[in-house]
Enzyme design. Structure first.
Site, PDB file in Angstrom:
ATOM      1  N   ARG A  75       0.963  -0.791  -0.317  1.00 22.19           N
ATOM      2  CA  ARG A  75      -0.105  -0.122   0.192  1.00 22.19           C
ATOM      3  C   ARG A  75       0.937   1.562   0.092  1.00 22.19           C
ATOM      4  NH1 ARG A  75      -3.342  -3.832   3.675  1.00 22.19           N
ATOM      5  NH2 ARG A  75      -5.115  -4.156   2.218  1.00 22.19           N
ATOM      6  N   ASP A 133     -16.354  -5.680  -1.852  1.00 26.45           N
ATOM      7  CA  ASP A 133     -17.193  -4.580  -2.412  1.00 26.45           C
ATOM      8  C   ASP A 133     -16.803  -3.670  -3.453  1.00 26.45           C
ATOM      9  OD1 ASP A 133     -13.941  -4.226  -2.235  1.00 26.45           O
ATOM     10  OD2 ASP A 133     -14.062  -2.898  -0.302  1.00 26.45           O
TER      11      ASP A 133
HETATM   12  O1  F6P Z   1      -8.709  -5.360   1.759  1.00 21.50           O
HETATM   13  C1  F6P Z   1      -8.260  -6.804   2.346  1.00 21.50           C
HETATM   14  C2  F6P Z   1      -8.821  -7.039   4.002  1.00 21.50           C
HETATM   15  O2  F6P Z   1      -7.948  -8.083   4.312  1.00 21.50           O
HETATM   16  C3  F6P Z   1      -9.812  -6.616   4.611  1.00 21.50           C
HETATM   17  O3  F6P Z   1     -10.798  -7.454   4.750  1.00 21.50           O
HETATM   18  C4  F6P Z   1      -8.778  -6.082   6.508  1.00 21.50           C
HETATM   19  O4  F6P Z   1      -9.793  -4.805   6.689  1.00 21.50           O
HETATM   20  C5  F6P Z   1      -7.924  -5.711   5.634  1.00 21.50           C
HETATM   21  O5  F6P Z   1      -7.262  -5.939   4.584  1.00 21.50           O
HETATM   22  C6  F6P Z   1      -6.392  -5.946   6.550  1.00 21.50           C
HETATM   23  O6  F6P Z   1      -5.566  -4.967   6.338  1.00 21.50           O
HETATM   24  P1  F6P Z   1      -4.344  -5.665   6.298  1.00 21.50           P
HETATM   25  O7  F6P Z   1      -3.573  -6.543   6.207  1.00 21.50           O
HETATM   26  O8  F6P Z   1      -2.741  -4.598   6.056  1.00 21.50           O
HETATM   27  O9  F6P Z   1      -4.170  -5.941   7.993  1.00 21.50           O
END
Ligand code: F6P
Length: 326
Positions: A75, A133
């Site tokens: 990200r 989503d």
């Molecule tokens: O968007 C995918 C997702 O798994 C969501 O369901 C969750 O809220 C988020 O990513 C978790 O992100 P990370 O892996 O950065 O903790």
């Protein structure tokens, strides 16, 4: 019409099962159409640093069945800034890349729209997220696999719930959406499903538990979407415990197991079709769209729409869940 000779593909945001199948499809469809195809490492981060590698068909052998993403993902904060996007554009131009295909969720497509608007480079998006989503597509790559992972996990939890007469709160992912929770709840026969799209009334949940007690129900599974407005599973369990001190309550947060694992056949086929469709869209001179799936057919959805509109929960699923959880 601009001739596209060379394209790049990247995965961005949270990984999702089926992303590798999508990369494979883009690489092979590009080569099939006589294009050079570059893989970009670590999403928009790799675009900014120029971390590209030309890919041949063999580079994507034996990956259709694997989870994660061979291109890795990130990200990128820098891509949020115009300076970062400018660097990315310059790196693409220097490598002679004419167009980009991005695989990811909401944030990935937002970045893609901004990039194509600012630099007029064609960008095609492919929906890749377990959250399902995104507006404009019935399903996203990874959702079906994650759903099956949740169902398998909850089936196992139910064995313990039934054996120990316990009430389990199981928290599933989905960020601020309840698609994963709603379908998995129906598939697991959950006694209640709490999702962000529907206000959670703890009184209702408590009166349901009260009824269950009277009916001598000995165990229950409550599915809680992580984005539910009443708080996470631990929070809700704590509130319920106050009134049901005699209940043996446990909480299980499924976490990142939901993102891993071999993609289901459904996700592999959808990723393959969307990958070919993404390359076709570039050949059709499309510039700023997501390829999606509606009623089992490929559709082109303008980035503007998929970003602007909110995908709603299917009401008939809510009704089904309500009827079956009496
Ligand atoms: O968007 C995918 C997702 O798994 C969501 O369901 C969750 O809220 C988020 O990513 C978790 O992100 P990370 O892996 O950065 O903790």
């Amino acid at each position: 019409m601009t001739k596209i000779n060379s394209i790049a593909v990247l995965t961005s945001g949270g990984d999702a099962p089926g992303m590798n199948a999508a990369i494979r499809a883009v690489v092979r469809a590009g080569i099939f159409n006589k294009m050079k195809v570059f893989g970009v490492m670590r999403g928009y981060e790799g675009l900014i640093s120029g971390n590209f590698k030309e890919m041949v068909s063999r580079d994507v052998s034996n990956i259709i069945q694997t989870g994660g993403t061979i291109l890795k993902t990130a990200r990128s904060k820098e891509f949020h800034e115009i300076e970062g996007r400018k660097k990315a554009y310059n790196k693409l131009k220097r490598a002679g890349i004419d167009a980009l295909i991005v695989i990811g969720g909401d944030g990935t497509l937002r970045g893609a729209r901004q990039f194509t608007n600012e630099f007029n480079i064609p960008v095609i998006g492919m929906p890749g997220t377990i959250d399902n989503d995104l507006w404009g597509t019935d399903y996203t790559i990874g959702y079906d696999t994650a759903l099956n992972t949740v169902v398998e996990a909850v089936d196992k939890i139910r064995d313990t719930a039934a054996s120990h007469n316990r009430l389990f709160f199981v928290e599933v992912m989905g960020r601020d959406a309840g698609f994963l929770a709603l379908r998995s709840g129906i598939a697991c026969g959950a006694e209640a499903i709490l999702i962000p799209e529907k206000e959670t009334h703890l009184d209702q949940l408590k009166s349901y538990l009260e009824k269950g007690k009277k009916k001598r129900k000995s165990s229950s599974i409550i599915i809680v979407a992580e984005g539910d407005d009443a708080g996470g599973a631990f929070e809700i369990a704590k509130k319920v415990k106050k009134d049901f001190s005699d209940y043996s309550i446990r909480v299980s947060i499924l976490g990142h197991i939901q993102r891993g694992g071999r993609p289901s056949a459904f996700d592999r086929v959808m990723a393959s079709r969307l990958g070919v469709a993404a390359v076709d869209a570039l050949l059709d001179d499309q510039k700023s769209i997501m390829v999606g799936m509606q009623n089992r057919e490929i559709v082109h959805v303008p980035f503007n729409k998929t970003i602007k509109y909110h995908k709603g929960i299917n009401d008939s699923l809510l009704v089904t869940a309500d009827i079956l959880t009496i």
